[in-house]
Design a protein around this motif. Sequence first.
Motif, PDB file in Angstrom:
ATOM      1  N   VAL A 285       0.830  -1.209   0.000  1.00 26.32           N
ATOM      2  CA  VAL A 285       0.000   0.000   0.000  1.00 26.32           C
ATOM      3  C   VAL A 285       0.862   1.255   0.000  1.00 26.32           C
ATOM      4  O   VAL A 285       0.352   2.370  -0.001  1.00 26.32           O
ATOM      5  CB  VAL A 285      -0.975   0.023   1.201  1.00 26.32           C
ATOM      6  CG1 VAL A 285      -1.915  -1.165   1.146  1.00 26.32           C
ATOM      7  CG2 VAL A 285      -0.220   0.077   2.528  1.00 26.32           C
ATOM      8  N   SER A 286       2.184   1.071   0.012  1.00 23.04           N
ATOM      9  CA  SER A 286       3.160   2.166  -0.018  1.00 23.04           C
ATOM     10  C   SER A 286       2.951   3.133   1.145  1.00 23.04           C
ATOM     11  O   SER A 286       2.848   4.359   0.960  1.00 23.04           O
ATOM     12  CB  SER A 286       3.085   2.911  -1.355  1.00 23.04           C
ATOM     13  OG  SER A 286       4.294   3.584  -1.619  1.00 23.04           O
ATOM     14  N   SER A 287       2.944   2.583   2.351  1.00 25.02           N
ATOM     15  CA  SER A 287       2.736   3.386   3.554  1.00 25.02           C
ATOM     16  C   SER A 287       3.953   4.260   3.861  1.00 25.02           C
ATOM     17  O   SER A 287       5.021   3.763   4.221  1.00 25.02           O
ATOM     18  CB  SER A 287       2.461   2.465   4.750  1.00 25.02           C
ATOM     19  OG  SER A 287       2.519   3.189   5.958  1.00 25.02           O
ATOM     20  N   ASN A 288       3.771   5.563   3.760  1.00 19.98           N
ATOM     21  CA  ASN A 288       4.826   6.497   4.149  1.00 19.98           C
ATOM     22  C   ASN A 288       5.067   6.451   5.652  1.00 19.98           C
ATOM     23  O   ASN A 288       6.207   6.616   6.121  1.00 19.98           O
ATOM     24  CB  ASN A 288       4.464   7.923   3.738  1.00 19.98           C
ATOM     25  CG  ASN A 288       4.556   8.143   2.245  1.00 19.98           C
ATOM     26  OD1 ASN A 288       5.194   7.375   1.526  1.00 19.98           O
ATOM     27  ND2 ASN A 288       3.910   9.188   1.761  1.00 19.98           N
ATOM     28  N   VAL A 289       3.990   6.224   6.424  1.00 15.44           N
ATOM     29  CA  VAL A 289       4.118   6.159   7.875  1.00 15.44           C
ATOM     30  C   VAL A 289       5.069   5.034   8.278  1.00 15.44           C
ATOM     31  O   VAL A 289       5.997   5.231   9.069  1.00 15.44           O
ATOM     32  CB  VAL A 289       2.729   5.957   8.530  1.00 15.44           C
ATOM     33  CG1 VAL A 289       2.879   5.658  10.031  1.00 15.44           C
ATOM     34  CG2 VAL A 289       1.863   7.192   8.328  1.00 15.44           C
ATOM     35  N   VAL A 290       4.862   3.856   7.714  1.00 17.40           N
ATOM     36  CA  VAL A 290       5.700   2.706   8.080  1.00 17.40           C
ATOM     37  C   VAL A 290       7.128   2.898   7.596  1.00 17.40           C
ATOM     38  O   VAL A 290       8.087   2.677   8.354  1.00 17.40           O
ATOM     39  CB  VAL A 290       5.108   1.400   7.512  1.00 17.40           C
ATOM     40  CG1 VAL A 290       6.077   0.235   7.717  1.00 17.40           C
ATOM     41  CG2 VAL A 290       3.768   1.100   8.175  1.00 17.40           C
ATOM     42  N   PHE A 291       7.304   3.325   6.349  1.00 16.87           N
ATOM     43  CA  PHE A 291       8.673   3.429   5.820  1.00 16.87           C
ATOM     44  C   PHE A 291       9.411   4.646   6.358  1.00 16.87           C
ATOM     45  O   PHE A 291      10.637   4.641   6.463  1.00 16.87           O
ATOM     46  CB  PHE A 291       8.650   3.372   4.295  1.00 16.87           C
ATOM     47  CG  PHE A 291       8.537   1.961   3.787  1.00 16.87           C
ATOM     48  CD1 PHE A 291       9.676   1.240   3.470  1.00 16.87           C
ATOM     49  CD2 PHE A 291       7.314   1.337   3.713  1.00 16.87           C
ATOM     50  CE1 PHE A 291       9.596  -0.078   3.059  1.00 16.87           C
ATOM     51  CE2 PHE A 291       7.210   0.019   3.306  1.00 16.87           C
ATOM     52  CZ  PHE A 291       8.357  -0.701   2.987  1.00 16.87           C
ATOM     53  N   GLY A 292       8.673   5.684   6.757  1.00 15.76           N
ATOM     54  CA  GLY A 292       9.306   6.796   7.469  1.00 15.76           C
ATOM     55  C   GLY A 292       9.774   6.352   8.839  1.00 15.76           C
ATOM     56  O   GLY A 292      10.864   6.719   9.300  1.00 15.76           O
ATOM     57  N   THR A 293       8.958   5.522   9.507  1.00 17.63           N
ATOM     58  CA  THR A 293       9.325   4.960  10.812  1.00 17.63           C
ATOM     59  C   THR A 293      10.573   4.092  10.700  1.00 17.63           C
ATOM     60  O   THR A 293      11.492   4.179  11.534  1.00 17.63           O
ATOM     61  CB  THR A 293       8.156   4.115  11.368  1.00 17.63           C
ATOM     62  OG1 THR A 293       7.009   4.953  11.545  1.00 17.63           O
ATOM     63  CG2 THR A 293       8.527   3.480  12.701  1.00 17.63           C
ATOM     64  N   LEU A 294      10.629   3.272   9.659  1.00 16.91           N
ATOM     65  CA  LEU A 294      11.798   2.410   9.444  1.00 16.91           C
ATOM     66  C   LEU A 294      13.061   3.238   9.229  1.00 16.91           C
ATOM     67  O   LEU A 294      14.133   2.905   9.745  1.00 16.91           O
ATOM     68  CB  LEU A 294      11.564   1.496   8.249  1.00 16.91           C
ATOM     69  CG  LEU A 294      10.491   0.414   8.399  1.00 16.91           C
ATOM     70  CD1 LEU A 294      10.270  -0.305   7.072  1.00 16.91           C
ATOM     71  CD2 LEU A 294      10.872  -0.581   9.491  1.00 16.91           C
ATOM     72  N   ALA A 295      12.937   4.319   8.464  1.00 23.56           N
ATOM     73  CA  ALA A 295      14.094   5.174   8.197  1.00 23.56           C
ATOM     74  C   ALA A 295      14.643   5.776   9.485  1.00 23.56           C
ATOM     75  O   ALA A 295      15.867   5.826   9.690  1.00 23.56           O
ATOM     76  CB  ALA A 295      13.708   6.276   7.211  1.00 23.56           C
ATOM     77  N   ILE A 296      13.741   6.205  10.381  1.00 25.68           N
ATOM     78  CA  ILE A 296      14.177   6.779  11.653  1.00 25.68           C
ATOM     79  C   ILE A 296      14.880   5.720  12.500  1.00 25.68           C
ATOM     80  O   ILE A 296      15.919   5.986  13.113  1.00 25.68           O
ATOM     81  CB  ILE A 296      12.973   7.381  12.404  1.00 25.68           C
ATOM     82  CG1 ILE A 296      12.433   8.602  11.640  1.00 25.68           C
ATOM     83  CG2 ILE A 296      13.363   7.780  13.825  1.00 25.68           C
ATOM     84  CD1 ILE A 296      11.146   9.172  12.199  1.00 25.68           C
ATOM     85  N   GLU A 297      14.335   4.522  12.536  1.00 26.34           N
ATOM     86  CA  GLU A 297      14.954   3.446  13.311  1.00 26.34           C
ATOM     87  C   GLU A 297      16.316   3.056  12.745  1.00 26.34           C
ATOM     88  O   GLU A 297      17.266   2.789  13.485  1.00 26.34           O
ATOM     89  CB  GLU A 297      14.040   2.224  13.342  1.00 26.34           C
ATOM     90  CG  GLU A 297      12.783   2.411  14.155  1.00 26.34           C
ATOM     91  CD  GLU A 297      11.998   1.117  14.300  1.00 26.34           C
ATOM     92  OE1 GLU A 297      12.621   0.043  14.258  1.00 26.34           O
ATOM     93  OE2 GLU A 297      10.766   1.186  14.447  1.00 26.34           O
ATOM     94  N   LEU A 298      16.411   3.015  11.425  1.00 23.38           N
ATOM     95  CA  LEU A 298      17.670   2.607  10.790  1.00 23.38           C
ATOM     96  C   LEU A 298      18.734   3.682  10.944  1.00 23.38           C
ATOM     97  O   LEU A 298      19.919   3.386  11.153  1.00 23.38           O
ATOM     98  CB  LEU A 298      17.432   2.343   9.296  1.00 23.38           C
ATOM     99  CG  LEU A 298      16.653   1.076   8.949  1.00 23.38           C
ATOM    100  CD1 LEU A 298      16.114   1.153   7.524  1.00 23.38           C
ATOM    101  CD2 LEU A 298      17.539  -0.146   9.114  1.00 23.38           C
ATOM    102  N   GLY A 299      18.345   4.940  10.813  1.00 23.74           N
ATOM    103  CA  GLY A 299      19.305   6.041  10.834  1.00 23.74           C
ATOM    104  C   GLY A 299      19.860   6.314   9.446  1.00 23.74           C
ATOM    105  O   GLY A 299      19.909   5.426   8.583  1.00 23.74           O
ATOM    106  N   GLY A 300      20.270   7.544   9.238  1.00 17.95           N
ATOM    107  CA  GLY A 300      20.738   7.966   7.917  1.00 17.95           C
ATOM    108  C   GLY A 300      21.960   7.217   7.433  1.00 17.95           C
ATOM    109  O   GLY A 300      22.073   6.905   6.241  1.00 17.95           O
ATOM    110  N   GLU A 301      22.884   6.914   8.325  1.00 17.67           N
ATOM    111  CA  GLU A 301      24.117   6.231   7.934  1.00 17.67           C
ATOM    112  C   GLU A 301      23.813   4.827   7.418  1.00 17.67           C
ATOM    113  O   GLU A 301      24.324   4.411   6.375  1.00 17.67           O
ATOM    114  CB  GLU A 301      25.083   6.156   9.124  1.00 17.67           C
ATOM    115  CG  GLU A 301      25.710   7.475   9.517  1.00 17.67           C
ATOM    116  CD  GLU A 301      26.806   7.918   8.564  1.00 17.67           C
ATOM    117  OE1 GLU A 301      27.277   7.074   7.773  1.00 17.67           O
ATOM    118  OE2 GLU A 301      27.190   9.103   8.600  1.00 17.67           O
TER     119      GLU A 301
END
Length: 498
Positions: A285-301
């Motif tokens: 469903v291309s959830s921005n909420v979920v993938f934005g959450t994943l990005a924060i958990e993973l970190g930019g590096e």
Amino acid sequence: MNELERKKALNRNIKVISAVILALFVGIMGYMLYFHGVLAEEIAAKPGNVREQAKRNEILRGTIFDRNGKVLTYSERQADNTQKRIYQGAEAFAQVLGYEQRNTVTGLEYALDDILTKDEFVFDFSKEGFLEMLKDPSSILNRTKEGNSVVTTLDQELQWRAYDLLEDELGEKGAIVAMNPKTGEILAMVNRPSYDPNGLKENYASLNEKQYDDGVFLNTAARGSYAPGSTYKIITLLAALEKLDGIEERTFKDNGELKVNVGNNLPNINGTPHGNIKLKEAFAVSSNVVFGTLAIELGGESLAEVAERFGFNKEQSFPFLNMSTSKAPKYPKNEDGALAASGVGQTGVSASPLQMAMVASAIANDGNLMTPMIVNSVLKYDGTQKEKFAPKLYNTVADTETAQTVKTFMKNNVDSSRNETMKALAKLRGAGKTGTAQDFYQKSDGTKIDVVNSWFVGFAPYEDPQIAVAVVILDGGSGGGKAASIATELMRWYTENR
């Protein structure tokens, strides 16, 4: 002044003059050595050099073929002994092949210039060759000097098909890249708007005026730079599968908008909430909420590290092919708004269509990213092969198991969709990811234009991928619309005809 003093003064003046002459001589000799050793080759190579042009004209420029031996570009000798370059591919191949006109060489014509203008003829000193020459000396003395020819990896029919699908009658702009994921061969590379190189002499001035706004001379398929939107979630997904334990079994709560501490909150498209969902459905469903959450958990590096395996953040120059540097910023966790947006392909993330075709190809090829290649072989004047280029591995972006998991997620995107285009792709056993990207471009007068670009990347068939495609339509709206429709039709044609 007595005679002795006059002689001393004369000798002194002679020494000074001799020293000056010697210094001038050394300076002139030094410059001549510098000129011949350093500057001469550079000056000779300049397009405006008359002698160099005359020398180039002695050799008939070689032909460029597609992968199936169909002529794309060739030269004809004219009555005044000049050469005329004929572009069989016309508008469909304009930016990727470039042109050789007006003392200027661009595109693939430029990259191959030394090859196309080199005559590889060698006299046969064998007994048979010598006797043949004695029978017909003119065959050697009056032979036409011909440059090498080049066989590209491009498929003429696929290129024309892609160009026709990428309509620009309503002012649309876009680009398509199609690759063989197993070899890295570029099958098609198309740009709109375009121009006909055969009429360049007459239309150059008007085309040049529009270059800044329309970019008609630029190979945007390789050199363009756009926010990839949700197609970038392929990379975020791969990073999450590798670095976050138990991520496939985890349930996320999607209320339609991700709240952040710094910067702008990240909403889903139209703010649609998806409720409690797992990763596979969130990707579908291309959830921005979920993938934005994943990005924060993973970190930019961590996120950027995975992107860099595909070539992001690196200056790329492949054989006979240049591409723009795709960017994956490394936002810190205290900039959670920007970091979340980067996980869904926005806010500093940028990529060319070629880069995103590489992403699709690597996943299709079980994690093995092949080096993009656009030249198959070089042929001598007599048609014999001089050089053959073999596929090369660029990088292993993921282990086989993880890459296959991403593949199944991309296949599920297609199979679970109610979109008619996706249903058509499902019949091809295709897989892919749509993208709807907020972006902008700046006109020559400084005006900033906000756009919503339509993206699709994918491959087919799922079990044995033969083609990987990236399509971007500038200001084309939803990725599930125009971009997906074009990609589906292109993959359908290729799998049925090749």
